[in-house]
Write an enzyme that holds these catalytic residues in place. Structure first.
Site, PDB file in Angstrom:
ATOM      1  N   ARG A 171     -21.638 -27.765  28.616  1.00  0.00           N
ATOM      2  CA  ARG A 171     -21.702 -28.285  27.240  1.00  0.00           C
ATOM      3  C   ARG A 171     -21.967 -29.767  27.223  1.00  0.00           C
ATOM      4  O   ARG A 171     -22.873 -30.248  26.571  1.00  0.00           O
ATOM      5  CB  ARG A 171     -20.341 -28.078  26.579  1.00  0.00           C
ATOM      6  N   GLY A 178     -12.767 -20.134  28.095  1.00  0.00           N
ATOM      7  CA  GLY A 178     -13.832 -19.260  28.595  1.00  0.00           C
ATOM      8  C   GLY A 178     -13.509 -18.683  29.964  1.00  0.00           C
ATOM      9  O   GLY A 178     -12.581 -19.130  30.634  1.00  0.00           O
ATOM     10  N   GLY A 220      -9.110 -28.079  26.973  1.00  0.00           N
ATOM     11  CA  GLY A 220      -8.374 -27.685  25.769  1.00  0.00           C
ATOM     12  C   GLY A 220      -7.045 -27.042  26.137  1.00  0.00           C
ATOM     13  O   GLY A 220      -5.989 -27.371  25.575  1.00  0.00           O
ATOM     14  N   THR A 221      -7.092 -26.155  27.109  1.00  0.00           N
ATOM     15  CA  THR A 221      -5.877 -25.464  27.548  1.00  0.00           C
ATOM     16  C   THR A 221      -4.842 -26.443  28.091  1.00  0.00           C
ATOM     17  O   THR A 221      -3.647 -26.310  27.823  1.00  0.00           O
ATOM     18  CB  THR A 221      -6.243 -24.443  28.652  1.00  0.00           C
ATOM     19  N   THR A 227     -12.530 -24.486  34.845  1.00  0.00           N
ATOM     20  CA  THR A 227     -13.751 -24.656  34.058  1.00  0.00           C
ATOM     21  C   THR A 227     -14.953 -24.610  34.979  1.00  0.00           C
ATOM     22  O   THR A 227     -14.999 -25.362  35.958  1.00  0.00           O
ATOM     23  CB  THR A 227     -13.782 -25.995  33.298  1.00  0.00           C
ATOM     24  N   ILE A 228     -15.896 -23.750  34.668  1.00  0.00           N
ATOM     25  CA  ILE A 228     -17.080 -23.786  35.541  1.00  0.00           C
ATOM     26  C   ILE A 228     -17.935 -25.010  35.244  1.00  0.00           C
ATOM     27  O   ILE A 228     -18.789 -25.377  36.031  1.00  0.00           O
ATOM     28  CB  ILE A 228     -17.958 -22.507  35.470  1.00  0.00           C
ATOM     29  N   ASP A 229     -17.700 -25.637  34.100  1.00  0.00           N
ATOM     30  CA  ASP A 229     -18.485 -26.836  33.786  1.00  0.00           C
ATOM     31  C   ASP A 229     -18.137 -28.009  34.706  1.00  0.00           C
ATOM     32  O   ASP A 229     -18.864 -28.998  34.738  1.00  0.00           O
ATOM     33  CB  ASP A 229     -18.250 -27.270  32.332  1.00  0.00           C
ATOM     34  N   ARG A 244      -9.819 -18.226  22.514  1.00  0.00           N
ATOM     35  CA  ARG A 244      -9.877 -19.621  22.044  1.00  0.00           C
ATOM     36  C   ARG A 244      -9.044 -19.695  20.767  1.00  0.00           C
ATOM     37  O   ARG A 244      -8.844 -18.699  20.080  1.00  0.00           O
ATOM     38  CB  ARG A 244     -11.319 -20.033  21.788  1.00  0.00           C
ATOM     39  N   ARG A 276     -20.733 -16.784  34.932  1.00  0.00           N
ATOM     40  CA  ARG A 276     -19.288 -17.040  34.914  1.00  0.00           C
ATOM     41  C   ARG A 276     -18.448 -15.755  34.971  1.00  0.00           C
ATOM     42  O   ARG A 276     -17.223 -15.827  35.068  1.00  0.00           O
ATOM     43  CB  ARG A 276     -18.904 -17.913  33.731  1.00  0.00           C
TER      44      ARG A 276
END
Ligand code: ATP
Ligand code: F6P
Ligand code: MG
Length: 576
Positions: free
Chosen positions: A319, A155, A245-246, A272-274, A218, A433
């Site tokens: 998430r 993302g 994942g990356t 990741t902004i998460d 993705r 984002r």
């Protein structure tokens, strides 16, 4: 509880095989440390270990673990010299760079490492460390021979363009590298898309834009096709920007490169902004996202306080990790309730969300709820009986919890309680984002890019860069990918949030009555380390599995977890 740290520690102390290590300078093992190295099917150049012999060193085929006195552990990253022998080295061109001539210490000491735990007791072991980033005296590439590439996957996140810019400019201005390719559209771009030549001129103003100039995607990770493409194009430095994942994908690329014996450095830059990447202090773009979220929360607050029984609901990304929601809530002070994936909640009955909303409306006339996208998913799936859907990378697609909760609140107060409420639902997730990174993220991105470049030039590979307690370090991929960083709801930060919102803890009253932690100890080098187990039952189950898998010694020393099932407790004791 970091259960994964236990498994990896266990896996690290398996086989013993040593060889001398001197990748970047005229450095030799100090009396206090013994070096151990990756064993692979390739032949290794044997050389002497230090004569002192006072330290134990353990390694398996995946991990480079160096141990020293007083429980010192360095989790090192792979290096070309682990699998390619007799590579020539060259003086680092940075020493002739006028801008960097002001630096007193041109190169970092190869023995420097960054401690993972900086809060220690007087007699606790020195603990786990990572290799410190920075330029090395010798490099493994001549500037003209470097052919680098950059790829962005997963993302979007504020700061992607800044990192791209800084890799291109850093390679160019610090190391005189002129050949940098942008891979378009994520991993599949290696074999299915065009490439873009990147120069300082092309990337000059891109940090002022959101998104990634390279595009992203993705799915589409095909390791052998990607490595074929790297080989065919003559690429020898791969910079990979992306989330968990990356980084898993980058690790697979690195393994294949090592298997083929190629002199190609693979460097990951976590995105990741998460903020769900473990080990590092925080991921780039997170600050910007939290700042941007303030605007949505303020709007929700303005709307809510302008209407009778106004309720503003704001959905934010996250998430599995509710960091954006938690930080945005603490920063804002306009939020009355923050719901995150890590903290289960319920709607009806005493201590539930509806009861709290009614109380807040009576007290204050309005309220703001911030909800992370992954919160309450178990409630939604029970009610909606949804099928498991996934995105192209295999990530679970989530139901829109913001819409769901808004409807639930409307139904409850409108139909059941016959109360007039005015609910406004704001979903700013993609707006947050897609913005360019703020000033502090820009500086952070610059450091990440430069750290990655120094590492690749020095022959390190198979690493992710990131700050650990404020100092940037090279972290092995497995550390980054083996678990996710999540909000610990028994930590003080979540307590700060609860005290700022005054929301209920939503814990089952039966479970609140007794302390919910399990204290146990694991045998590691240099003594016993105590872990405090504060999470719930499924985390405990995972822990037990890991323990059994590793055959580690564990002993429960106290069990304060009232809801802890006896059979799991029994398994824990058996596993020794
Ligand atoms: N286990 C894995 N092995 C190899 N490649 C993977 C793995 N998991 C994900 N990838 C690849 O990594 C890329 C990005 O993965 P993903 O879509 O999960 O995003 P991410 O990097 O985790 O970022 P985000 O923070 O946006 O979730 C995809 O191209 C995907 O195919
Ligand atoms: O809709 P997309 O692009 O798949 O991305 C959504 C996901 O990406 C993330 O922002 C992580 O990058 C998650 O918070 C979110 O669930
Ligand atoms: Mg991810």
């Amino acid at each position: 509880m970091d259960s994964s740290s236990i498994s990896s520690t266990a896996a690290s102390f398996v086989t013993l095989k040593f060889r001398c290590f001197d990748p970047t300078s005229a450095y030799s093992a100090t009396p206090n440390h013994r070096r151990s190295f990756v064993t692979s099917s390739r032949s290794l150049t044997p050389c002497a270990t230090n004569s002192n012999g006072s330290m134990a060193t353990s390694v398996n085929s995946e991990r480079k673990i160096i141990t020293g006195e007083a429980g010192y552990v360095l989790e090192d990253v792979p290096h070309f010299s682990d699998y390619i022998s007799d590579l020539p080295t060259h003086p680092n061109p940075l020493q002739d760079n006028p801008s960097y001539s002001v630096v007193k210490q041109h190169f970092v000491d190869v023995d420097d490492s960054v401690a993972q735990n900086i809060v220690v007791h007087q007699d606790s072991p020195r603990g786990r460390h990572f290799r410190r980033v920075g330029p090395r005296e010798k490099v493994y590439f001549e500037s003209d021979d470097v052919h680098a590439c950059i790829v962005t996957c997963g993302g979007l996140c504020p700061g992607l363009n800044t990192v791209i810019r800084e890799i291109v400019c850093g390679l160019y201005y610090m190391y005189g590298v002129h050949k940098v390719l942008g891979i378009e559209g994520g991993y599949r771009g290696f074999y299915a898309r065009n490439t873009i030549p990147l120069t300082p001129k092309i990337v000059n103003g891109i940090h002022k834009r959101g998104g990634t100039i390279l595009g992203t995607s993705r799915g589409g990770h095909d390791t052998s096709k990607i490595v074929d493409s790297i080989q065919d194009r003559g690429i020898n430095q791969v910079y990979v920007l992306g989330g968990d994942g990356t980084q898993k994908g980058a690790s697979a690329i690195f393994e294949e490169i090592r298997r083929r014996g190629l002199k190609v450095a693979v460097a990951g830059i976590p995105k990741t902004i998460d903020n769900d990447i473990p080990i590092i202090d925080k991921s780039f773009g997170f600050d910007t996202a939290v700042e941007e979220a303030q605007r949505a929360i303020s709007a929700a607050h303005v709307e809510a306080e302008s209407f009778e029984n106004g309720i503003g609901v704001v959905k934010l990304m996250g998430r599995y990790s509710g960091f954006i929601a938690m930080y945005a809530t603490i920063a804002s002070r306009d939020v009355d309730c923050c719901l995150i994936p890590e903290s289960p909640f319920y709607l009806e009955g005493p201590g539930g969300l509806f009861e709290y909303i009614e109380k807040r409306l009576k007290e204050n006339g309005h309220m703001v709820i911030v909800i992370a996208e992954g919160a309450g998913q178990e409630l939604l799936s029970e009610i909606m009986h949804t099928m498991d859907q996934q995105d192209a990378s295999g990530n679970k697609l989530l139901q829109d919890v913001g819409l769901w909760i808004s409807q639930k609140i409307r139904d409850h107060f409108g139909k059941k309680r016959k109360m007039t409420i005015n609910l406004k639902y704001i979903d700013p997730t993609y707006m947050i984002r897609a913005v360019p990174s703020n000033a502090s993220d820009n500086v952070y991105c610059t450091l990440l890019a430069h750290s990655a470049i120094h590492g690749a030039m020095a022959g390190y590979t198979g690493f992710t860069v990131g700050p650990v307690n404020g100092r940037h370090a090279y972290i092995p991929f497995y550390r980054i990918t083996e678990r996710q960083n999540r909000v610990v709801i028994t930590d003080r930060m979540w307590a700060r949030l609860l005290s700022s919102t005054n929301q209920p803890s939503f814990l089952d009253p039966k479970k609140i009555s007794s302390p919910s932690y399990l204290l146990f100890e694991s045998r590691r080098q240099g003594g016993f380390v105590k872990y405090e187990m504060k999470s719930m039952q499924n985390a405990l189950k995972q822990l037990v599995e890991k323990i059994q898998e590793c055959g580690l010694y564990f002993r429960i020393i106290r069990n304060h977890y009232s809801a802890f099932p006896i059979n799991i407790a029994a398994e824990l004791t058996i596993s020794k």
